[in-house]
Design an enzyme around this catalytic site. Structure first.
Site, mmCIF file in Angstrom:
data_model
loop_
_atom_site.group_PDB
_atom_site.id
_atom_site.type_symbol
_atom_site.label_atom_id
_atom_site.label_comp_id
_atom_site.label_asym_id
_atom_site.label_seq_id
_atom_site.Cartn_x
_atom_site.Cartn_y
_atom_site.Cartn_z
ATOM 1 N N ASP A 147 0.842 -1.189 0.000
ATOM 2 C CA ASP A 147 0.000 0.000 0.000
ATOM 3 C C ASP A 147 0.883 1.246 0.000
ATOM 4 O O ASP A 147 1.923 1.299 0.666
ATOM 5 C CB ASP A 147 -0.915 -0.006 1.236
ATOM 6 C CG ASP A 147 -2.073 0.967 1.105
ATOM 7 O OD1 ASP A 147 -3.217 0.504 0.960
ATOM 8 O OD2 ASP A 147 -1.824 2.190 1.135
ATOM 9 N N ASN A 172 -12.947 -3.135 2.488
ATOM 10 C CA ASN A 172 -13.912 -2.042 2.602
ATOM 11 C C ASN A 172 -14.821 -2.098 1.384
ATOM 12 O O ASN A 172 -14.337 -2.062 0.246
ATOM 13 C CB ASN A 172 -13.184 -0.693 2.665
ATOM 14 C CG ASN A 172 -12.374 -0.541 3.932
ATOM 15 O OD1 ASN A 172 -12.847 -0.881 5.013
ATOM 16 N ND2 ASN A 172 -11.149 -0.050 3.811
ATOM 17 N N THR A 185 -12.232 3.652 -1.261
ATOM 18 C CA THR A 185 -11.796 4.781 -2.100
ATOM 19 C C THR A 185 -11.363 4.348 -3.497
ATOM 20 O O THR A 185 -11.409 5.150 -4.424
ATOM 21 C CB THR A 185 -10.626 5.545 -1.441
ATOM 22 O OG1 THR A 185 -9.548 4.639 -1.206
ATOM 23 C CG2 THR A 185 -11.063 6.179 -0.124
ATOM 24 N N HIS A 211 -11.879 -0.957 -7.171
ATOM 25 C CA HIS A 211 -11.409 -2.228 -7.725
ATOM 26 C C HIS A 211 -11.195 -3.117 -6.506
ATOM 27 O O HIS A 211 -10.365 -2.790 -5.642
ATOM 28 C CB HIS A 211 -10.113 -2.014 -8.521
ATOM 29 C CG HIS A 211 -9.552 -3.257 -9.170
ATOM 30 N ND1 HIS A 211 -9.166 -3.312 -10.501
ATOM 31 C CD2 HIS A 211 -9.285 -4.491 -8.659
ATOM 32 C CE1 HIS A 211 -8.707 -4.526 -10.776
ATOM 33 N NE2 HIS A 211 -8.766 -5.264 -9.662
ATOM 34 N N HIS A 271 -10.306 -5.109 -3.467
ATOM 35 C CA HIS A 271 -8.984 -5.347 -2.885
ATOM 36 C C HIS A 271 -9.134 -5.687 -1.414
ATOM 37 O O HIS A 271 -10.086 -5.271 -0.748
ATOM 38 C CB HIS A 271 -8.072 -4.134 -3.064
ATOM 39 C CG HIS A 271 -8.634 -2.864 -2.506
ATOM 40 N ND1 HIS A 271 -9.561 -2.109 -3.197
ATOM 41 C CD2 HIS A 271 -8.432 -2.224 -1.323
ATOM 42 C CE1 HIS A 271 -9.891 -1.053 -2.464
ATOM 43 N NE2 HIS A 271 -9.228 -1.109 -1.315
HETATM 44 P P1 5GP Z 1 -9.753 1.539 0.366
HETATM 45 O O1 5GP Z 1 -9.847 2.820 1.132
HETATM 46 O O2 5GP Z 1 -10.439 1.649 -0.984
HETATM 47 O O3 5GP Z 1 -10.146 0.316 1.123
HETATM 48 O O4 5GP Z 1 -8.197 1.346 0.094
HETATM 49 C C1 5GP Z 1 -7.515 1.896 -0.971
HETATM 50 C C2 5GP Z 1 -6.055 1.787 -0.650
HETATM 51 O O5 5GP Z 1 -5.321 1.958 -1.834
HETATM 52 C C3 5GP Z 1 -5.552 2.853 0.344
HETATM 53 O O6 5GP Z 1 -5.017 2.223 1.500
HETATM 54 C C4 5GP Z 1 -4.509 3.618 -0.456
HETATM 55 O O7 5GP Z 1 -3.393 3.982 0.325
HETATM 56 C C5 5GP Z 1 -4.144 2.647 -1.548
HETATM 57 N N1 5GP Z 1 -3.736 3.275 -2.798
HETATM 58 C C6 5GP Z 1 -4.400 4.241 -3.489
HETATM 59 N N2 5GP Z 1 -3.739 4.559 -4.621
HETATM 60 C C7 5GP Z 1 -2.635 3.764 -4.651
HETATM 61 C C8 5GP Z 1 -1.562 3.619 -5.567
HETATM 62 O O8 5GP Z 1 -1.476 4.292 -6.602
HETATM 63 N N3 5GP Z 1 -0.606 2.698 -5.267
HETATM 64 C C9 5GP Z 1 -0.656 1.945 -4.131
HETATM 65 N N4 5GP Z 1 0.342 1.078 -3.936
HETATM 66 N N5 5GP Z 1 -1.669 2.039 -3.251
HETATM 67 C C10 5GP Z 1 -2.635 2.942 -3.498
HETATM 68 ZN ZN ZN Z 2 -9.627 -2.031 -12.016
#
Ligand code: 5GP
Ligand code: ZN
Length: 112
Positions: free
Chosen positions: A29, A85, A93, A96, A98
């Protein structure tokens, strides 16, 4: 389609990959919350857990099998937490699917 994780999977956006097979990729991350914070991502673009279909059942299993391998590889023998999430209320956020894999320290208070 403008999806940051699809671009990472294609190699168009750099990332530190820690695992890859035919179906799943995992990378660090960008904004780690714990010493080990890996995102485990199916290569197929699925917007969220709510967008899974029957044919994705095996793919989700592959995510968890990858997690087991990554845990061994990264020395998480004392444990780890996997978080997904899903949607606005959960603060998703990146649209896709994850799974956050958190470890490398004793994790804080559990939500459940
Ligand atoms: P969510 O909030 O959708 O569960 O998690 C998204 C995660 O993706 C966040 O922890 C954020 O730091 C990570 N993230 C967003 N953009 C990038 C990126 O360009 N590269 C990497 N390695 N992580 C990302
Ligand atoms: Zn995608």
């Amino acid at each position: 389609m403008d999806c940051v994780f699809c671009e990472i999977i294609k190699g168009n956006i750099p990332s530190t990959k820690v695992y890859e097979d035919d179906f799943v990729v995992a990378f660090n991350d960008l904004n780690p919350q714990t010493p080990v914070h890996v995102l485990i991502v199916p290569k197929k673009h699925i917007a969220s857990a709510n967008d899974l279909v029957e044919e994705d059942a095996e793919l989700v299993g592959r995510v968890f099998l990858a997690a087991k391998k990554i845990a061994r590889q990264l020395g998480l023998e004392s444990g780890y937490r996997i978080i997904n999430n899903c949607g606005k209320d959960a603060g998703q956020t990146v649209m896709h699917l994850h799974f956050h894999m958190l470890g490398g320290k004793t994790l804080g208070e559990k939500i459940i």
